[in-house]
Design a protein around this motif. Structure first.
Motif, PDB file in Angstrom:
ATOM      1  N   TYR A   1     -10.130  -2.838   0.421  1.00 52.95           N
ATOM      2  CA  TYR A   1      -9.527  -1.696   1.107  1.00 52.95           C
ATOM      3  C   TYR A   1     -10.078  -1.639   2.528  1.00 52.95           C
ATOM      4  O   TYR A   1     -11.131  -2.201   2.809  1.00 52.95           O
ATOM      5  CB  TYR A   1      -9.830  -0.405   0.330  1.00 52.95           C
TER       6      TYR A   1
ATOM      7  N   PHE B   1      -5.357  -4.105  -0.258  1.00 51.51           N
ATOM      8  CA  PHE B   1      -5.012  -5.279   0.547  1.00 51.51           C
ATOM      9  C   PHE B   1      -5.643  -6.535  -0.033  1.00 51.51           C
ATOM     10  O   PHE B   1      -6.636  -6.471  -0.745  1.00 51.51           O
ATOM     11  CB  PHE B   1      -5.546  -5.086   1.975  1.00 51.51           C
TER      12      PHE B   1
ATOM     13  N   CYS C   1       0.652   4.170   1.380  1.00 46.62           N
ATOM     14  CA  CYS C   1       0.945   4.902   2.624  1.00 46.62           C
ATOM     15  C   CYS C   1       1.997   4.194   3.467  1.00 46.62           C
ATOM     16  O   CYS C   1       2.471   4.757   4.455  1.00 46.62           O
ATOM     17  CB  CYS C   1      -0.328   5.112   3.439  1.00 46.62           C
TER      18      CYS C   1
ATOM     19  N   ALA D   1     -10.130   2.873   6.657  1.00 44.66           N
ATOM     20  CA  ALA D   1      -9.268   4.068   6.624  1.00 44.66           C
ATOM     21  C   ALA D   1      -9.065   4.584   5.203  1.00 44.66           C
ATOM     22  O   ALA D   1      -8.737   5.757   4.997  1.00 44.66           O
ATOM     23  CB  ALA D   1      -7.906   3.729   7.236  1.00 44.66           C
TER      24      ALA D   1
ATOM     25  N   PRO E   1       0.830  -1.216   0.000  1.00 45.94           N
ATOM     26  CA  PRO E   1       0.000   0.000   0.000  1.00 45.94           C
ATOM     27  C   PRO E   1       0.859   1.258   0.000  1.00 45.94           C
ATOM     28  O   PRO E   1       1.921   1.308   0.641  1.00 45.94           O
ATOM     29  CB  PRO E   1      -0.816  -0.127   1.294  1.00 45.94           C
TER      30      PRO E   1
HETATM   31  S1  SF4 Z   1      -5.021   4.650   3.161  1.00 49.38           S
HETATM   32 FE1  SF4 Z   1      -5.636   2.836   2.010  1.00 49.38          FE
HETATM   33  S2  SF4 Z   1      -5.883   3.566  -0.099  1.00 49.38           S
HETATM   34 FE2  SF4 Z   1      -4.713   5.113   0.988  1.00 49.38          FE
HETATM   35  S3  SF4 Z   1      -2.585   4.628   0.562  1.00 49.38           S
HETATM   36 FE3  SF4 Z   1      -3.141   3.644   2.508  1.00 49.38          FE
HETATM   37  S4  SF4 Z   1      -3.806   1.611   1.977  1.00 49.38           S
HETATM   38 FE4  SF4 Z   1      -3.795   2.805   0.106  1.00 49.38          FE
END
Ligand code: SF4
Length: 405
Positions: free
Chosen positions: A366, A382, A345, A369, A343
């Motif tokens: 997903y 995910f 983030c 969050a 992911p």
């Molecule tokens: S919050 Fe969810 S959609 Fe955003 S980067 Fe992180 S894992 Fe990906």
């Protein structure tokens, strides 16, 4: 997550049947013999359901289970009186659509999607057997006799869209089919010459050059994804739980190179491999200079992985430096790199351009969050079976600054 099979009331069949699901556009295109297509009654306007349409030599008819209760099932009695198979599907209508290939199973009373038009993760499933027992195997092997799959896959390939951009051939270990794997690839060459084929193999049996040589020139867009988990035999053999695997895989890689095959090295980022990632990348660059692409991959938390969490799991937030170092070393020497199942983030922003939406649609989800995240549309998200134990502490929605908005 959209399941790959559903319950179905299947009648008129003695053995499982593979069919191309067709609406009127597929009929008009005429790409497939009618005898291999099942008319999807859900997609045909009722005014278009004529006895001429029903009398065409369809191999089967498919409708929604609730249509059985509708008063307009004149077609159903027509189909049944002709003695042809009928499958009434339960569940979400999106599970199977015209263009997909379905296996109708009268024994299990189920319909399984063997090819989904437009999906990013279609797989030709070669075998349940494997000669390794990787600590993080997502598809634990079963030692069953399944050589019948060669014929089955060849029949499936005939029904896959000729415009399909890519297909994986996976298992289990596909090379356990021996020459049968070459037969399947040759069938793809005949019916899907423009499709990118990606064989996911541990490479151990390809040291037999007679097998590797069979793939030379066999398909114009064939690549091999071969995992390597260490720069030292003991580390690789430990991760794949098979003594001698490291040297066999290396012999396989050199045999593939000799057979002019295109090769990707896959590294699943499990804790023991991460501890020597820098050395592993150096080993690849020095000893396997013909490798075109390296995929650095997050773990799929299912199968054997669930039993080995403590031995395998490392939070991407804790290995950003190793990841960046690996990417930099590969890129400096012109080796393409991709990051799968990571992911956005959880990794440095400098690596985002390499992160792929790598998880097949049918098992991709997903978290809550993610709902407000500005980069969700380009994030891998995910595996559907992720749990908090396998989730990075770094997951949090990204807010883009005004300059990016
Ligand atoms: S919050 Fe969810 S959609 Fe955003 S980067 Fe992180 S894992 Fe990906």
């Amino acid at each position: 997550m959209l399941p790959l099979e559903t319950k179905a009331a299947v009648t008129g069949l003695a053995v499982p049947l593979l069919v191309k699901l067709a609406g009127l556009p597929e009929l008009a295109e005429g790409h497939y013999p009618l005898e291999r297509m099942a008319l999807d009654m859900r997609s045909v306007p009722r005014r278009a359901v004529t006895s001429e349409l029903l009398d065409l030599p369809w191999s089967a008819f498919v409708d929604a289970q609730d249509a059985m209760n509708a008063p307009l099932d004149r077609w159903l009695s027509h189909a049944r009186s002709s003695g042809r198979p009928v499958a009434m599907l339960q569940g979400d209508s999106a599970i199977a659509k015209p263009g997909d290939v379905l296996e109708l199973d009268p024994f299990r009373q189920r319909a399984a999607v063997r090819y989904r038009r437009g999906d990013n993760g279609n797989v030709l499933f070669a075998t349940e057997r494997c000669n390794s027992y990787c600590l993080m195997c997502s598809q634990p092997p079963r030692q069953v006799e399944d050589d019948w799959r060669v014929q089955h896959l060849c029949e499936l390939v005939e029904l896959i869209d000729g415009t399909e951009p890519s297909l994986a051939i996976s298992g289990g270990e596909p090379t356990l089919l021996g020459g049968g794997l070459a037969t399947v690839v040759a069938k793809c060459s005949e019916h899907l010459p423009d499709t990118h084929l990606h064989v996911l193999s541990n490479g151990r049996l390809l040291g037999d050059t007679a097998l590797a040589d069979r793939f030379e020139g066999l398909h114009p867009h064939l690549t091999w994804g071969i995992p390597l988990y260490g720069d030292h035999y003991a580390l690789h053999d430990y991760v794949v739980q098979s003594e001698g695997a490291f040297s066999q895989t290396l012999r396989g890689l050199y045999a593939l190179e000799a057979a002019k095959q295109r090769i990707e090295i896959r590294v699943v980022l499990v804790k023991p491999s991460l501890e020597r990632l820098e050395a592993l990348i150096r080993f690849i660059l020095r000893n396997l200079p013909f490798v075109e692409h390296v995929a650095l991959m997050g773990i799929e938390p299912i199968g054997f992985a669930k039993a080995h969490h403590a031995a395998l799991w490392a939070d991407p937030a804790d290995y950003a430096e190793q990841l960046q170092g690996a990417v930099d070393a590969l890129s400096r020497l012109g080796v393409a790199v991709s990051l799968y199942n990571l992911p956005l983030c959880t990794i440095p922003e400098s690596l985002w351009p390499l992160a792929r939406q790598s998880i097949s649609n049918w098992k991709n989800d997903y978290l809550d969050a993610c709902a407000s995240c500005a980069v969700k549309h380009r994030c891998s998200g995910f595996f559907s079976w992720v749990t908090p134990q396998w989730t990075s502490r770094a997951v949090k929605p990204i807010e883009l600054g005004p300059e990016a908005a």
